[in-house]
Structures are given as C-alpha cells and as structure tokens.
Design a protein around this motif. Structure first.
Motif, PDB file in Angstrom:
ATOM      1  N   ILE A   1     -29.073 -16.806  24.016  1.00  0.00           N
ATOM      2  CA  ILE A   1     -28.341 -16.599  22.763  1.00  0.00           C
ATOM      3  C   ILE A   1     -26.907 -16.205  23.067  1.00  0.00           C
ATOM      4  O   ILE A   1     -25.952 -16.704  22.451  1.00  0.00           O
ATOM      5  CB  ILE A   1     -29.029 -15.519  21.909  1.00  0.00           C
ATOM      6  CG1 ILE A   1     -30.374 -16.041  21.401  1.00  0.00           C
ATOM      7  CG2 ILE A   1     -28.134 -15.090  20.749  1.00  0.00           C
ATOM      8  CD1 ILE A   1     -31.187 -15.008  20.648  1.00  0.00           C
ATOM      9  N   ARG A   2     -26.730 -15.307  24.025  1.00  0.00           N
ATOM     10  CA  ARG A   2     -25.394 -14.839  24.391  1.00  0.00           C
ATOM     11  C   ARG A   2     -24.529 -16.001  24.894  1.00  0.00           C
ATOM     12  O   ARG A   2     -23.353 -16.106  24.540  1.00  0.00           O
ATOM     13  CB  ARG A   2     -25.503 -13.753  25.452  1.00  0.00           C
ATOM     14  CG  ARG A   2     -24.200 -13.014  25.719  1.00  0.00           C
ATOM     15  CD  ARG A   2     -24.459 -11.747  26.514  1.00  0.00           C
ATOM     16  NE  ARG A   2     -25.074 -12.014  27.809  1.00  0.00           N
ATOM     17  CZ  ARG A   2     -26.334 -11.666  28.119  1.00  0.00           C
ATOM     18  NH1 ARG A   2     -27.106 -11.054  27.237  1.00  0.00           N
ATOM     19  NH2 ARG A   2     -26.816 -11.933  29.321  1.00  0.00           N
ATOM     20  N   ALA A   3     -25.107 -16.904  25.655  1.00  0.00           N
ATOM     21  CA  ALA A   3     -24.346 -18.051  26.171  1.00  0.00           C
ATOM     22  C   ALA A   3     -23.902 -18.972  25.045  1.00  0.00           C
ATOM     23  O   ALA A   3     -22.770 -19.474  25.044  1.00  0.00           O
ATOM     24  CB  ALA A   3     -25.193 -18.823  27.184  1.00  0.00           C
ATOM     25  N   ARG A   4     -24.786 -19.200  24.077  1.00  0.00           N
ATOM     26  CA  ARG A   4     -24.397 -20.039  22.936  1.00  0.00           C
ATOM     27  C   ARG A   4     -23.306 -19.369  22.100  1.00  0.00           C
ATOM     28  O   ARG A   4     -22.388 -20.029  21.609  1.00  0.00           O
ATOM     29  CB  ARG A   4     -25.612 -20.337  22.060  1.00  0.00           C
ATOM     30  CG  ARG A   4     -26.532 -21.395  22.619  1.00  0.00           C
ATOM     31  CD  ARG A   4     -27.471 -21.939  21.554  1.00  0.00           C
ATOM     32  NE  ARG A   4     -28.460 -20.972  21.140  1.00  0.00           N
ATOM     33  CZ  ARG A   4     -28.690 -20.636  19.866  1.00  0.00           C
ATOM     34  NH1 ARG A   4     -27.966 -21.177  18.896  1.00  0.00           N
ATOM     35  NH2 ARG A   4     -29.624 -19.750  19.571  1.00  0.00           N
ATOM     36  N   ALA A   5     -23.409 -18.054  21.950  1.00  0.00           N
ATOM     37  CA  ALA A   5     -22.385 -17.331  21.190  1.00  0.00           C
ATOM     38  C   ALA A   5     -21.035 -17.360  21.916  1.00  0.00           C
ATOM     39  O   ALA A   5     -19.984 -17.445  21.273  1.00  0.00           O
ATOM     40  CB  ALA A   5     -22.829 -15.888  20.956  1.00  0.00           C
ATOM     41  N   ASP A   6     -21.064 -17.296  23.246  1.00  0.00           N
ATOM     42  CA  ASP A   6     -19.828 -17.431  24.025  1.00  0.00           C
ATOM     43  C   ASP A   6     -19.190 -18.792  23.764  1.00  0.00           C
ATOM     44  O   ASP A   6     -17.979 -18.901  23.534  1.00  0.00           O
ATOM     45  CB  ASP A   6     -20.113 -17.294  25.522  1.00  0.00           C
ATOM     46  CG  ASP A   6     -20.488 -15.883  25.936  1.00  0.00           C
ATOM     47  OD1 ASP A   6     -20.256 -14.948  25.153  1.00  0.00           O
ATOM     48  OD2 ASP A   6     -21.019 -15.734  27.056  1.00  0.00           O
ATOM     49  N   ASP A   7     -20.012 -19.847  23.810  1.00  0.00           N
ATOM     50  CA  ASP A   7     -19.501 -21.196  23.569  1.00  0.00           C
ATOM     51  C   ASP A   7     -18.962 -21.320  22.147  1.00  0.00           C
ATOM     52  O   ASP A   7     -17.916 -21.946  21.911  1.00  0.00           O
ATOM     53  CB  ASP A   7     -20.606 -22.229  23.791  1.00  0.00           C
ATOM     54  CG  ASP A   7     -21.009 -22.361  25.253  1.00  0.00           C
ATOM     55  OD1 ASP A   7     -20.205 -21.973  26.136  1.00  0.00           O
ATOM     56  OD2 ASP A   7     -22.120 -22.861  25.521  1.00  0.00           O
ATOM     57  N   LEU A   8     -19.688 -20.738  21.215  1.00  0.00           N
ATOM     58  CA  LEU A   8     -19.252 -20.756  19.809  1.00  0.00           C
ATOM     59  C   LEU A   8     -17.904 -20.080  19.642  1.00  0.00           C
ATOM     60  O   LEU A   8     -17.002 -20.606  18.977  1.00  0.00           O
ATOM     61  CB  LEU A   8     -20.323 -20.065  18.962  1.00  0.00           C
ATOM     62  CG  LEU A   8     -20.135 -19.760  17.477  1.00  0.00           C
ATOM     63  CD1 LEU A   8     -19.258 -18.569  17.205  1.00  0.00           C
ATOM     64  CD2 LEU A   8     -19.675 -20.974  16.693  1.00  0.00           C
ATOM     65  N   ALA A   9     -17.733 -18.923  20.244  1.00  0.00           N
ATOM     66  CA  ALA A   9     -16.489 -18.163  20.081  1.00  0.00           C
ATOM     67  C   ALA A   9     -15.292 -18.938  20.615  1.00  0.00           C
ATOM     68  O   ALA A   9     -14.255 -19.042  19.950  1.00  0.00           O
ATOM     69  CB  ALA A   9     -16.605 -16.808  20.780  1.00  0.00           C
ATOM     70  N   GLY A  10     -15.421 -19.476  21.815  1.00  0.00           N
ATOM     71  CA  GLY A  10     -14.310 -20.243  22.378  1.00  0.00           C
ATOM     72  C   GLY A  10     -13.988 -21.474  21.570  1.00  0.00           C
ATOM     73  O   GLY A  10     -12.816 -21.783  21.316  1.00  0.00           O
ATOM     74  N   GLN A  11     -15.026 -22.200  21.128  1.00  0.00           N
ATOM     75  CA  GLN A  11     -14.810 -23.407  20.337  1.00  0.00           C
ATOM     76  C   GLN A  11     -14.205 -23.073  18.988  1.00  0.00           C
ATOM     77  O   GLN A  11     -13.328 -23.790  18.491  1.00  0.00           O
ATOM     78  CB  GLN A  11     -16.136 -24.147  20.139  1.00  0.00           C
ATOM     79  CG  GLN A  11     -15.980 -25.545  19.555  1.00  0.00           C
ATOM     80  CD  GLN A  11     -15.317 -26.502  20.531  1.00  0.00           C
ATOM     81  OE1 GLN A  11     -15.798 -26.677  21.652  1.00  0.00           O
ATOM     82  NE2 GLN A  11     -14.213 -27.105  20.112  1.00  0.00           N
ATOM     83  N   ALA A  12     -14.652 -21.983  18.379  1.00  0.00           N
ATOM     84  CA  ALA A  12     -14.119 -21.592  17.076  1.00  0.00           C
ATOM     85  C   ALA A  12     -12.637 -21.243  17.160  1.00  0.00           C
ATOM     86  O   ALA A  12     -11.846 -21.620  16.283  1.00  0.00           O
ATOM     87  CB  ALA A  12     -14.911 -20.400  16.529  1.00  0.00           C
ATOM     88  N   ILE A  13     -12.255 -20.521  18.196  1.00  0.00           N
ATOM     89  CA  ILE A  13     -10.844 -20.179  18.373  1.00  0.00           C
ATOM     90  C   ILE A  13     -10.009 -21.446  18.498  1.00  0.00           C
ATOM     91  O   ILE A  13      -8.966 -21.604  17.838  1.00  0.00           O
ATOM     92  CB  ILE A  13     -10.660 -19.258  19.590  1.00  0.00           C
ATOM     93  CG1 ILE A  13     -11.260 -17.873  19.295  1.00  0.00           C
ATOM     94  CG2 ILE A  13      -9.192 -19.143  19.980  1.00  0.00           C
ATOM     95  CD1 ILE A  13     -11.355 -16.974  20.513  1.00  0.00           C
ATOM     96  N   ALA A  14     -10.476 -22.377  19.313  1.00  0.00           N
ATOM     97  CA  ALA A  14      -9.739 -23.635  19.509  1.00  0.00           C
ATOM     98  C   ALA A  14      -9.694 -24.461  18.229  1.00  0.00           C
ATOM     99  O   ALA A  14      -8.639 -24.999  17.840  1.00  0.00           O
ATOM    100  CB  ALA A  14     -10.389 -24.443  20.633  1.00  0.00           C
ATOM    101  N   ASP A  15     -10.837 -24.577  17.535  1.00  0.00           N
ATOM    102  CA  ASP A  15     -10.900 -25.431  16.350  1.00  0.00           C
ATOM    103  C   ASP A  15     -10.117 -24.862  15.178  1.00  0.00           C
ATOM    104  O   ASP A  15      -9.499 -25.610  14.408  1.00  0.00           O
ATOM    105  CB  ASP A  15     -12.358 -25.637  15.940  1.00  0.00           C
ATOM    106  CG  ASP A  15     -13.106 -26.561  16.884  1.00  0.00           C
ATOM    107  OD1 ASP A  15     -12.453 -27.236  17.701  1.00  0.00           O
ATOM    108  OD2 ASP A  15     -14.352 -26.602  16.816  1.00  0.00           O
ATOM    109  N   LEU A  16     -10.141 -23.549  15.008  1.00  0.00           N
ATOM    110  CA  LEU A  16      -9.374 -22.953  13.915  1.00  0.00           C
ATOM    111  C   LEU A  16      -7.878 -23.151  14.125  1.00  0.00           C
ATOM    112  O   LEU A  16      -7.136 -23.389  13.171  1.00  0.00           O
ATOM    113  CB  LEU A  16      -9.709 -21.465  13.776  1.00  0.00           C
ATOM    114  CG  LEU A  16     -11.087 -21.165  13.185  1.00  0.00           C
ATOM    115  CD1 LEU A  16     -11.432 -19.688  13.347  1.00  0.00           C
ATOM    116  CD2 LEU A  16     -11.142 -21.564  11.710  1.00  0.00           C
ATOM    117  N   VAL A  17      -7.444 -23.077  15.362  1.00  0.00           N
ATOM    118  CA  VAL A  17      -6.030 -23.329  15.654  1.00  0.00           C
ATOM    119  C   VAL A  17      -5.685 -24.789  15.398  1.00  0.00           C
ATOM    120  O   VAL A  17      -4.663 -25.108  14.780  1.00  0.00           O
ATOM    121  CB  VAL A  17      -5.693 -22.944  17.109  1.00  0.00           C
ATOM    122  CG1 VAL A  17      -4.304 -23.449  17.501  1.00  0.00           C
ATOM    123  CG2 VAL A  17      -5.766 -21.433  17.290  1.00  0.00           C
ATOM    124  N   ALA A  18      -6.553 -25.695  15.837  1.00  0.00           N
ATOM    125  CA  ALA A  18      -6.262 -27.123  15.746  1.00  0.00           C
ATOM    126  C   ALA A  18      -6.430 -27.687  14.334  1.00  0.00           C
ATOM    127  O   ALA A  18      -5.673 -28.578  13.925  1.00  0.00           O
ATOM    128  CB  ALA A  18      -7.164 -27.893  16.709  1.00  0.00           C
TER     129      ALA A  18
END
Length: 219
Positions: free
Chosen positions: A108-125
């Motif tokens: 779960i922690r690994a998926r949340a890590d991936d989610l956090a990084g992707q969300a930061i990138a996608d919200l900016v883009a």
C-alpha cells in the motif's frame, strides 16, 4: 462506490456551474442547484471517496497486473474539464490517497508513493492556479505535507526523494513540487499544513540522530 465512480468518469462534463448555467438561462435543464456546489455527478461521488483513504488510493492508483501501480485514472482525471468545486473534490481524493504513505503495509505504501509523485506532476502539467479555489489549495497543501522528507530534500537542492529510506517520488520532480507549492502558499491552510509537517519531520530527524549518537563519544 468505485464501480459508480468508474462509470461516471467516462461521461462528458463541460464544467458548467450553477452560476454559469443561469447566465445561459438554461439552469432548468440541469435541475435544481445550490450556489457554491457542483452540478457534476462525478464530483459528488468524489466526496464519498475522499472520506475513505484506502478507497481513494484504490480508485486513483490500483495495483497493476505487473505488480506496479496503475495511475491511468489519476492522469485522466487531472486532464478532465472540472468546475472549481469538482476540482476541489478531486484534490480531496488525491490528498486522502497520499495519506496512505504512512501505511504499515509495504505494498500500500509503495502505491501511495507512486500516487503522490504522479499527482504532483499531473497537477502541475494539467491544471493551473486559476482553477484553484481555497479548498483545492488546502487539499494540495495536504498532498505536499504528506511528503515532508521529499520536500526537504528537494528544497535543499536534491531530488524529490527521501534519502533516509531511499524512496523517490519518481513521476514528480523537485521543480514540480516547488511549482505546486508556489501555487498554493497564498492559502493559509495550505501554508500552515506544509510548514508544520516539514518542521515536524526536521524535529523527528534531529531526535533520531541524537538517539543514534547517544553513548558513543566518537560521534
């Protein structure tokens, strides 16, 4: 709930608010509305999902067949044409999902890590600060506050990574994190939440280092 959300996110929505519909003199086509709320049915479901962090993570970043994380839904939703209330509710789901970074379950922690990084990138883009209301800014503040180690490293010239446990928010970058923080720090809730979590991380790290050196006169 997830089945309903997944069916609704396939439906088109033009981002019209009650106020915009009234200006077009066709609000009756949308039924009754309340000012300050959204007419987007998917946004209503987002409110339910956001109240359940585990469900939020399963919705935005389910486990992929190869054992990784599928962030397709997250990427698609950040590209969607939301009204301001709808975007606030989406970011509430993102913030809830990112809180799972503290899970004791490694998968779960690994998926949340991936989610956090992707969300930061996608919200900016895929979004702009012109679309953010105060709730959206506060929710993005929670997302960033759930990454205190990575922000500390990034804002000290490093990558968006936690050098303590070798975790990197791979999809995002230090520049993405800085840009997203810049967009929301004019909101008191966002600024307070981010700064408080970074300060707590610094205190915890300092205390851990003191304990490591306790009783060792050479350190």
């Amino acid at each position: 709930v997830l089945d309903l959300a997944n069916s609704l996110d396939d439906l088109p929505y033009d981002g019209m608010t009650v106020e915009q519909a009234e200006r077009r003199q066709n609000v009756d086509d949308y039924g009754q509305g309340v000012h300050g709320y959204t007419l987007d049915p998917l946004a209503v479901i987002m409110t339910v999902v956001a109240g359940r962090p585990g469900l939020s993570l399963d919705y935005l970043a389910p486990a992929a067949a190869d054992g990784g994380t599928d962030t397709t839904c997250l990427e698609t939703l950040t590209e969607r044409d939301w009204d301001d209330e709808g975007l606030a509710r989406l970011t509430a789901v993102i913030a809830a999902a990112s809180s799972q970074r503290a899970s004791q379950d490694g998968a779960i922690r690994a998926r949340a890590d991936d989610l956090a990084g992707q969300a930061i990138a996608d919200l900016v883009a895929n979004t702009t600060d012109k679309e953010y209301n105060d709730d959206t800014k506060a929710n993005i503040g929670l997302l960033l506050a759930n990454c205190p180690a990575e922000l500390t490293e990034a804002w000290n010239g490093g990558a968006l990574a936690n050098t303590g446990n070798n975790t990197e928010l791979r999809a995002g970058s230090a520049d993405d994190a800085s840009e997203l923080a810049y967009r929301v720090v004019d909101n008191a809730d966002a600024a307070t939440t981010i700064s408080a979590q970074i300060a707590q991380y610094a205190r915890d790290l300092s205390q851990a280092r003191i304990q490591e050196r306790a009783g060792d006169p050479t350190r």
